[in-house]
Enzyme design. Sequence first.
Site, PDB file in Angstrom:
ATOM      1  N   GLN A 274      -5.996   2.810 -20.545  1.00 16.01           N
ATOM      2  CA  GLN A 274      -6.276   3.897 -19.611  1.00 16.01           C
ATOM      3  C   GLN A 274      -6.652   3.473 -18.168  1.00 16.01           C
ATOM      4  OE1 GLN A 274      -9.197   5.752 -21.905  1.00 16.01           O
ATOM      5  NE2 GLN A 274      -7.736   7.001 -23.176  1.00 16.01           N
TER       6      GLN A 274
ATOM      7  N   THR B 212       2.621   2.669  23.905  1.00 15.99           N
ATOM      8  CA  THR B 212       1.416   1.865  23.694  1.00 15.99           C
ATOM      9  C   THR B 212       1.497   0.698  25.052  1.00 15.99           C
ATOM     10  OG1 THR B 212       1.572   2.531  21.468  1.00 15.99           O
ATOM     11  CG2 THR B 212       0.360   0.762  22.255  1.00 15.99           C
TER      12      THR B 212
ATOM     13  N   ALA C   4      -3.412 -11.296 -11.115  1.00 13.17           N
ATOM     14  CA  ALA C   4      -3.082 -12.650 -10.245  1.00 13.17           C
ATOM     15  C   ALA C   4      -1.695 -12.599  -9.592  1.00 13.17           C
ATOM     16  CB  ALA C   4      -3.425 -13.772 -10.838  1.00 13.17           C
TER      17      ALA C   4
ATOM     18  N   ARG D 150      -8.258  23.091  18.324  1.00 15.34           N
ATOM     19  CA  ARG D 150      -7.223  22.743  18.861  1.00 15.34           C
ATOM     20  C   ARG D 150      -6.056  23.966  18.369  1.00 15.34           C
ATOM     21  NH1 ARG D 150      -4.040  17.610  19.400  1.00 15.34           N
ATOM     22  NH2 ARG D 150      -5.984  16.492  19.083  1.00 15.34           N
TER      23      ARG D 150
ATOM     24  N   ILE E 277       5.919  -2.707  20.397  1.00 11.62           N
ATOM     25  CA  ILE E 277       7.395  -1.934  20.674  1.00 11.62           C
ATOM     26  C   ILE E 277       8.188  -2.236  19.696  1.00 11.62           C
ATOM     27  CG2 ILE E 277       9.191  -1.103  22.215  1.00 11.62           C
ATOM     28  CD1 ILE E 277       6.137  -0.196  22.906  1.00 11.62           C
TER      29      ILE E 277
ATOM     30  N   ARG F 227       4.212  -6.788 -19.390  1.00 11.43           N
ATOM     31  CA  ARG F 227       3.083  -7.585 -19.545  1.00 11.43           C
ATOM     32  C   ARG F 227       2.170  -6.988 -20.887  1.00 11.43           C
ATOM     33  NH1 ARG F 227       0.242 -12.534 -18.624  1.00 11.43           N
ATOM     34  NH2 ARG F 227      -1.809 -12.054 -18.071  1.00 11.43           N
TER      35      ARG F 227
ATOM     36  N   GLU G 290       1.242   5.378  15.297  1.00 14.77           N
ATOM     37  CA  GLU G 290       1.713   6.846  15.429  1.00 14.77           C
ATOM     38  C   GLU G 290       0.541   7.872  15.195  1.00 14.77           C
ATOM     39  OE1 GLU G 290       5.594   8.260  15.058  1.00 14.77           O
ATOM     40  OE2 GLU G 290       6.467   6.009  14.944  1.00 14.77           O
ATOM     41  N   GLY G 291      -0.654   7.281  15.938  1.00 12.03           N
ATOM     42  CA  GLY G 291      -1.905   8.012  15.349  1.00 12.03           C
ATOM     43  C   GLY G 291      -2.576   7.363  14.126  1.00 12.03           C
TER      44      GLY G 291
END
Length: 405
Positions: free
Chosen positions: A280, A127, A341, A382, A158, A269, A364-365
Site C-alpha cells: 500500500q 541571469t 538501492a 500584485r 545560459i 520486483r 525561471e523563478g
Amino acid sequence: MMNFDFTEEQELLRKTVRSFVDKEIMPYIKEWDENQHFETSILTRLAHLGLMGVCIPEQYGGSGMDYNSLAIVCEELERGDTAFRTAVSVHTGLNSMTLLQWGNEEQKQKYLVPQSKGQKVGAFGLTEPNAGSDVAAMQTKAIDAGDHYVLNGSKTWISLCDVADHFIVFAYTDKSKKHHGISAFIVERTWEGFSSKAIKGKLGIRAGNTGEIFFDNVKVPKENLLGEEGDGFKIAMSALDNGRFTVAAGACGTIMASLESSVKYCHERSTFGKEIGRHQLVQQMIAKMEAGLVQSRLLVYHAGCLKNQGKRNTRETSLAKWQACDYAYEAANDAVQIHGAYGFSNDYPVERYLRNAKAPVIYEGTREIHTVMQGEYVLGYRVDKPLSKMLPAWPFESVTEEAVN
C-alpha cells in the site's frame, strides 16, 4: 465551454514526439549524461520535424500550431531528458516567442524566420553572477555610441551558451532609472568581443549545454535594439511567462517518466511473496505521481488556453510552474524510493530524473519567488498591468506589428 480533448493534430504531434524520443534520445541519453555531452544533432532532427518553431505562425517559418502544442512537445521531450526540453524552452519559448511578441518586421525576418525553421538557434541572456531573482542588480551595460551600442558585461547559467547563434540580452542603458533603465538587444555570436564558456560538474541536466557568455566592447547596431530603450524589464518578464510555461510542461514529462519507470519496476520486483506494487505505501507513491501529473497538466493547459486567446497569463503560468516543478521533484524522489538501492544507481534512469528535477525548482523563478507571487495575487498586492504588445492569439491570421499591439 471547457474542452479537455486534444485535437487529432495534437494527438498526432504527441505520438510523433514520443516516437522521436524513444528512438533518438532514450537509447543514448545515459551515455550523453555521463559524458556531459550535448548532442546538437537532436536540434537538427527536431527542426526537420518542424518542432523548433511549432507555435510560430507559418508566415515566420513556423508550424503554426497552438501554444498547447508547444506544451506537448516540451512534455514529451522531457520524458526523454530535461536537456532537450530546455533547448526548446530557450530557443522557442524565451527567444523566438519574444521576437514574435516584441520584434519589428525587419527583426522577425532576419532572426525569427531562420530560428523557426531551425536554421539558426536562439538563446536568452538575463541571469548574471549577482543578479538572479533580483534582476535590477545586473551589471551588464550598453552605452549609446551613435549608430551602435557598446555592450560590456557577462551572463551566467545560459542554456545553449556554446550552441546558439542569436541571443536576446538585457543590459542597463540608464542605471539611474533602475528597472526602467533596462533595455533588450539581439546579439549575434559572431560579433567581435563575444565569447562563451560551458559550466561543467552540474548536479543534473548534464546532457545539456549551460554556461557563461561574455561581452567585451561588443558593438550592437541600433537596429538590434528590441522594443524601445527602457522596455527591457517588461520584455524580460513577458519572455519568462513563455519560458515558465514550457518549464511547467516539461515538469509533466518528468512526472510521466517517473511514473512509467516506477510502474514497470513495480511489476518486475517482488518482496514478501508479491509484486511491490501490491504494497500500500508503494501504491501511495504511485497515486501521488498520478495526481501530480493530472493536476500539473490541467494548470499548464489552462495557461496555454489563455495564451491561445491572447490573454495575459502571468498569474496562471506562475502557478503552473511552481506546482508542476514541485510535483516533478517529488515524483522523481518517490521513483528512486520505489526502486530502492537500485534507484541509487544509474542502471535505472530514475536517479537522473531526480538530479534533473532539482534545477527547474530553481530557475525561471524559484519556488520561493512563485510562492510570494501567488500570495501577493490573492492578497491584492500584485496586479498585472496591460502590456503594450501581446503574443498573437491562435489560430493565427496574418500577423503584423499592429496585430500584436
